[in-house]
Design an enzyme around this catalytic site. Sequence first.
Site, PDB file in Angstrom:
ATOM      1  N   VAL A 106       0.838  -1.204   0.000  1.00  0.00           N
ATOM      2  CA  VAL A 106       0.000   0.000   0.000  1.00  0.00           C
ATOM      3  C   VAL A 106       0.875   1.257   0.000  1.00  0.00           C
ATOM      4  O   VAL A 106       0.371   2.358   0.179  1.00  0.00           O
ATOM      5  CB  VAL A 106      -0.945  -0.004   1.229  1.00  0.00           C
ATOM      6  N   ASP A 107       2.205   1.068  -0.205  1.00  0.00           N
ATOM      7  CA  ASP A 107       3.137   2.179  -0.014  1.00  0.00           C
ATOM      8  C   ASP A 107       3.364   3.052  -1.245  1.00  0.00           C
ATOM      9  O   ASP A 107       4.016   4.102  -1.155  1.00  0.00           O
ATOM     10  CB  ASP A 107       4.487   1.665   0.523  1.00  0.00           C
ATOM     11  N   HIS A 122      -4.252  -4.479  -2.278  1.00  0.00           N
ATOM     12  CA  HIS A 122      -4.708  -4.215  -0.911  1.00  0.00           C
ATOM     13  C   HIS A 122      -4.915  -2.733  -0.634  1.00  0.00           C
ATOM     14  O   HIS A 122      -4.971  -2.323   0.524  1.00  0.00           O
ATOM     15  CB  HIS A 122      -3.727  -4.831   0.105  1.00  0.00           C
ATOM     16  N   CYS A 154     -20.381  14.813   3.353  1.00  0.00           N
ATOM     17  CA  CYS A 154     -21.509  14.495   4.253  1.00  0.00           C
ATOM     18  C   CYS A 154     -21.099  14.497   5.723  1.00  0.00           C
ATOM     19  O   CYS A 154     -21.895  14.143   6.582  1.00  0.00           O
ATOM     20  CB  CYS A 154     -22.090  13.132   3.885  1.00  0.00           C
TER      21      CYS A 154
HETATM   22  C1  BJW Z   1      12.336 -10.149   1.442  1.00  0.00           C
HETATM   23  C2  BJW Z   1      13.173  -9.115   1.812  1.00  0.00           C
HETATM   24  C3  BJW Z   1      14.004  -8.634   0.826  1.00  0.00           C
HETATM   25  C4  BJW Z   1      12.027  -9.583   3.517  1.00  0.00           C
HETATM   26  N1  BJW Z   1      13.959  -9.170  -0.386  1.00  0.00           N
HETATM   27  N2  BJW Z   1      12.317 -10.669   0.228  1.00  0.00           N
HETATM   28  C5  BJW Z   1      -8.586 -18.863   2.125  1.00  0.00           C
HETATM   29  C6  BJW Z   1      -7.860 -19.692   2.923  1.00  0.00           C
HETATM   30  C7  BJW Z   1      -7.493 -19.285   4.204  1.00  0.00           C
HETATM   31  C8  BJW Z   1      -7.831 -18.023   4.677  1.00  0.00           C
HETATM   32  C9  BJW Z   1      -8.550 -17.187   3.877  1.00  0.00           C
HETATM   33  C10 BJW Z   1      -8.898 -17.598   2.619  1.00  0.00           C
HETATM   34  N3  BJW Z   1      -9.570 -16.586   2.021  1.00  0.00           N
HETATM   35  C11 BJW Z   1      -9.636 -15.536   2.882  1.00  0.00           C
HETATM   36  C12 BJW Z   1      -9.034 -15.875   4.028  1.00  0.00           C
HETATM   37  C13 BJW Z   1      -8.926 -14.983   5.201  1.00  0.00           C
HETATM   38  C14 BJW Z   1      -7.833 -13.953   5.079  1.00  0.00           C
HETATM   39  C15 BJW Z   1      -6.497 -14.676   5.044  1.00  0.00           C
HETATM   40  O1  BJW Z   1      -5.833 -14.817   4.040  1.00  0.00           O
HETATM   41  N4  BJW Z   1      -6.021 -15.113   6.187  1.00  0.00           N
HETATM   42  C16 BJW Z   1      -4.711 -15.761   6.260  1.00  0.00           C
HETATM   43  C17 BJW Z   1      -3.824 -15.031   7.250  1.00  0.00           C
HETATM   44  C18 BJW Z   1      -4.926 -17.228   6.546  1.00  0.00           C
HETATM   45  N5  BJW Z   1      -7.985 -13.118   3.898  1.00  0.00           N
HETATM   46  C19 BJW Z   1      -8.771 -12.058   3.900  1.00  0.00           C
HETATM   47  O2  BJW Z   1      -9.444 -11.769   4.874  1.00  0.00           O
HETATM   48  C20 BJW Z   1      -8.834 -11.235   2.628  1.00  0.00           C
HETATM   49  N6  BJW Z   1     -10.194 -11.033   2.274  1.00  0.00           N
HETATM   50  C21 BJW Z   1     -10.936 -11.985   1.725  1.00  0.00           C
HETATM   51  O3  BJW Z   1     -10.501 -13.018   1.340  1.00  0.00           O
HETATM   52  O4  BJW Z   1     -12.258 -11.652   1.627  1.00  0.00           O
HETATM   53  C22 BJW Z   1     -13.185 -12.637   1.210  1.00  0.00           C
HETATM   54  C23 BJW Z   1     -14.560 -11.986   1.241  1.00  0.00           C
HETATM   55  C24 BJW Z   1     -15.395 -12.151   0.156  1.00  0.00           C
HETATM   56  C25 BJW Z   1     -16.675 -11.562   0.164  1.00  0.00           C
HETATM   57  C26 BJW Z   1     -17.087 -10.820   1.270  1.00  0.00           C
HETATM   58  C27 BJW Z   1     -16.252 -10.650   2.357  1.00  0.00           C
HETATM   59  C28 BJW Z   1     -14.971 -11.240   2.340  1.00  0.00           C
HETATM   60  C29 BJW Z   1      -8.245  -9.835   2.859  1.00  0.00           C
HETATM   61  C30 BJW Z   1      -6.807  -9.856   3.188  1.00  0.00           C
HETATM   62  C31 BJW Z   1      -6.306  -8.435   3.460  1.00  0.00           C
HETATM   63  C32 BJW Z   1      -4.883  -8.398   3.941  1.00  0.00           C
HETATM   64  N7  BJW Z   1      -4.566  -7.112   4.344  1.00  0.00           N
HETATM   65  C33 BJW Z   1      -3.209  -6.782   4.797  1.00  0.00           C
HETATM   66  C34 BJW Z   1      -3.254  -5.370   5.391  1.00  0.00           C
HETATM   67  C35 BJW Z   1      -3.405  -4.348   4.248  1.00  0.00           C
HETATM   68  C36 BJW Z   1      -3.348  -2.944   4.709  1.00  0.00           C
HETATM   69  C37 BJW Z   1      -2.082  -2.585   5.429  1.00  0.00           C
HETATM   70  O5  BJW Z   1      -0.989  -2.554   4.818  1.00  0.00           O
HETATM   71  O6  BJW Z   1      -2.171  -2.352   6.633  1.00  0.00           O
HETATM   72  O7  BJW Z   1      -2.285  -6.826   3.702  1.00  0.00           O
HETATM   73  S1  BJW Z   1      -2.530  -7.981   5.932  1.00  0.00           S
HETATM   74  C38 BJW Z   1      -0.860  -7.867   5.332  1.00  0.00           C
HETATM   75  O8  BJW Z   1      -0.459  -9.137   4.751  1.00  0.00           O
HETATM   76  C39 BJW Z   1      -0.912  -6.860   4.171  1.00  0.00           C
HETATM   77  C40 BJW Z   1      -0.007  -7.514   3.169  1.00  0.00           C
HETATM   78  O9  BJW Z   1      -0.269  -6.993   1.877  1.00  0.00           O
HETATM   79  C41 BJW Z   1      -0.311  -8.969   3.320  1.00  0.00           C
HETATM   80  C42 BJW Z   1       0.767  -9.881   2.802  1.00  0.00           C
HETATM   81  O10 BJW Z   1       1.942  -9.757   3.546  1.00  0.00           O
HETATM   82  P1  BJW Z   1       3.364  -9.869   2.841  1.00  0.00           P
HETATM   83  O11 BJW Z   1       3.593  -8.677   1.974  1.00  0.00           O
HETATM   84  O12 BJW Z   1       3.536 -11.182   2.231  1.00  0.00           O
HETATM   85  O13 BJW Z   1       4.322  -9.656   4.116  1.00  0.00           O
HETATM   86  P2  BJW Z   1       5.008 -10.755   5.076  1.00  0.00           P
HETATM   87  O14 BJW Z   1       5.573  -9.992   6.209  1.00  0.00           O
HETATM   88  O15 BJW Z   1       4.090 -11.851   5.390  1.00  0.00           O
HETATM   89  O16 BJW Z   1       6.169 -11.355   4.174  1.00  0.00           O
HETATM   90  C43 BJW Z   1       7.291 -10.590   3.764  1.00  0.00           C
HETATM   91  C44 BJW Z   1       8.199 -11.505   2.968  1.00  0.00           C
HETATM   92  O17 BJW Z   1       9.258 -10.749   2.426  1.00  0.00           O
HETATM   93  C45 BJW Z   1       8.813 -12.630   3.793  1.00  0.00           C
HETATM   94  O18 BJW Z   1       8.641 -13.866   3.100  1.00  0.00           O
HETATM   95  C46 BJW Z   1      10.289 -12.241   3.891  1.00  0.00           C
HETATM   96  O19 BJW Z   1      11.146 -13.377   3.952  1.00  0.00           O
HETATM   97  C47 BJW Z   1      10.482 -11.477   2.606  1.00  0.00           C
HETATM   98  N8  BJW Z   1      11.536 -10.486   2.606  1.00  0.00           N
HETATM   99  N9  BJW Z   1      12.908  -8.839   3.183  1.00  0.00           N
HETATM  100  C48 BJW Z   1      13.082 -10.209  -0.603  1.00  0.00           C
HETATM  101  N10 BJW Z   1      14.876  -7.649   1.126  1.00  0.00           N
HETATM  102 ZN    ZN Z   2     -19.425  11.129   2.940  1.00  0.00          ZN
END
Ligand code: BJW
Ligand code: ZN
Length: 248
Positions: A106-107, A122, A154
């Site tokens: 989101v950055d 996201h 609003c």
């Molecule tokens: C390096 C490095 C370097 C370090 N070089 N590499 C199916 C199965 C199971 C669960 C679910 C499913 N479907 C939905 C779910 C529930 C849930 C979910 O996934 N839960 C899991 C935790 C199990 N998903 C949701 O709720 C999603 N919604 C949804 O599915 O809705 C369905 C629906 C339908 C109809 C009506 C209602 C609902 C929404 C998910 C939203 C996630 N949001 C966040 C916050 C966003 C805002 C914010 O920034 O605050 O998104 S959570 C957070 O995690 C953020 C990230 O985008 C996301 C992913 O994280 P990311 O980027 O992978 O970070 P890390 O820290 O995990 O990993 C970093 C990696 O980098 C590591 O591997 C390091 O090793 C590496 N690294 N330095 C290269 N220099």
């Molecule tokens: Zn409004």
Amino acid sequence: MKNLSSALRNKGRISRIAVLTGSGISAESGIPTFRGHNGLWMDYRIDDVATCEGFKKDPGLVWEFYEKRRLEVIKTKPNRGHYAIADLEESAVSSGRNFTLCTQNVDGLHKRAGSKNVLELHGSLFESFCTKCGKSAGLPENPLPHLPPKCQECNGMMRPNVVWFGEPLAQDIIEKAFSSMDCDLLIIVGTSLQVYPVAYLPFLALKNGAVVIEVNITATSASDYFVFIKGKAGQVMNEIADTIKGYL
Ligand code: BJW
Ligand code: ZN
């Protein structure tokens, strides 16, 4: 890069390229990732700051969390990983190839690095919308005078335009992301692939016959399915982009 070169050679013509990034690509710009040591989720509870329920309970706390992150991001710059991806897009597009960058971040750093066809899956730290009438509003580069901000239309309460747990991703954006997985090459960079529905995307690309490469400092639970390249994105992405350009 031997594995990458031989996978690309076997694949033949690379017409459609997709990239999927996560917070790891911004780590070298000084932005924290989410999980693991020093991750944001060590200091903040997901339920408090990244769910609708948390926002209803304490909107001030949630706004403080996002305000702090937005102001930190403004002070940082894209790193070599972001620039390598933007450069690869430019080469691919000028050679008549299709290129889509799907980011969970989101950055806004990919756009600042010059990436053009970016899907922000996201949301964005720089946008908000009204919880009452839905009106969108950009967020400034300086601190907001009052938290939580109010809707100009609003007077309803604004919320950050980010996707919280339990919320659906914007339908048009996730549809485009799923379509972009109909590709010849997918490059995954810096994501733990723990969050759905995004974590499904690489498997769709595999099903469509794509070469899938994964760049990360540590293997993920899915690495065995991909051509895994261990390293910091900022250190290895240039060489990866150059290798791919040789096959365009
Ligand atoms: C390096 C490095 C370097 C370090 N070089 N590499 C199916 C199965 C199971 C669960 C679910 C499913 N479907 C939905 C779910 C529930 C849930 C979910 O996934 N839960 C899991 C935790 C199990 N998903 C949701 O709720 C999603 N919604 C949804 O599915 O809705 C369905 C629906 C339908 C109809 C009506 C209602 C609902 C929404 C998910 C939203 C996630 N949001 C966040 C916050 C966003 C805002 C914010 O920034 O605050 O998104 S959570 C957070 O995690 C953020 C990230 O985008 C996301 C992913 O994280 P990311 O980027 O992978 O970070 P890390 O820290 O995990 O990993 C970093 C990696 O980098 C590591 O591997 C390091 O090793 C590496 N690294 N330095 C290269 N220099
Ligand atoms: Zn409004």
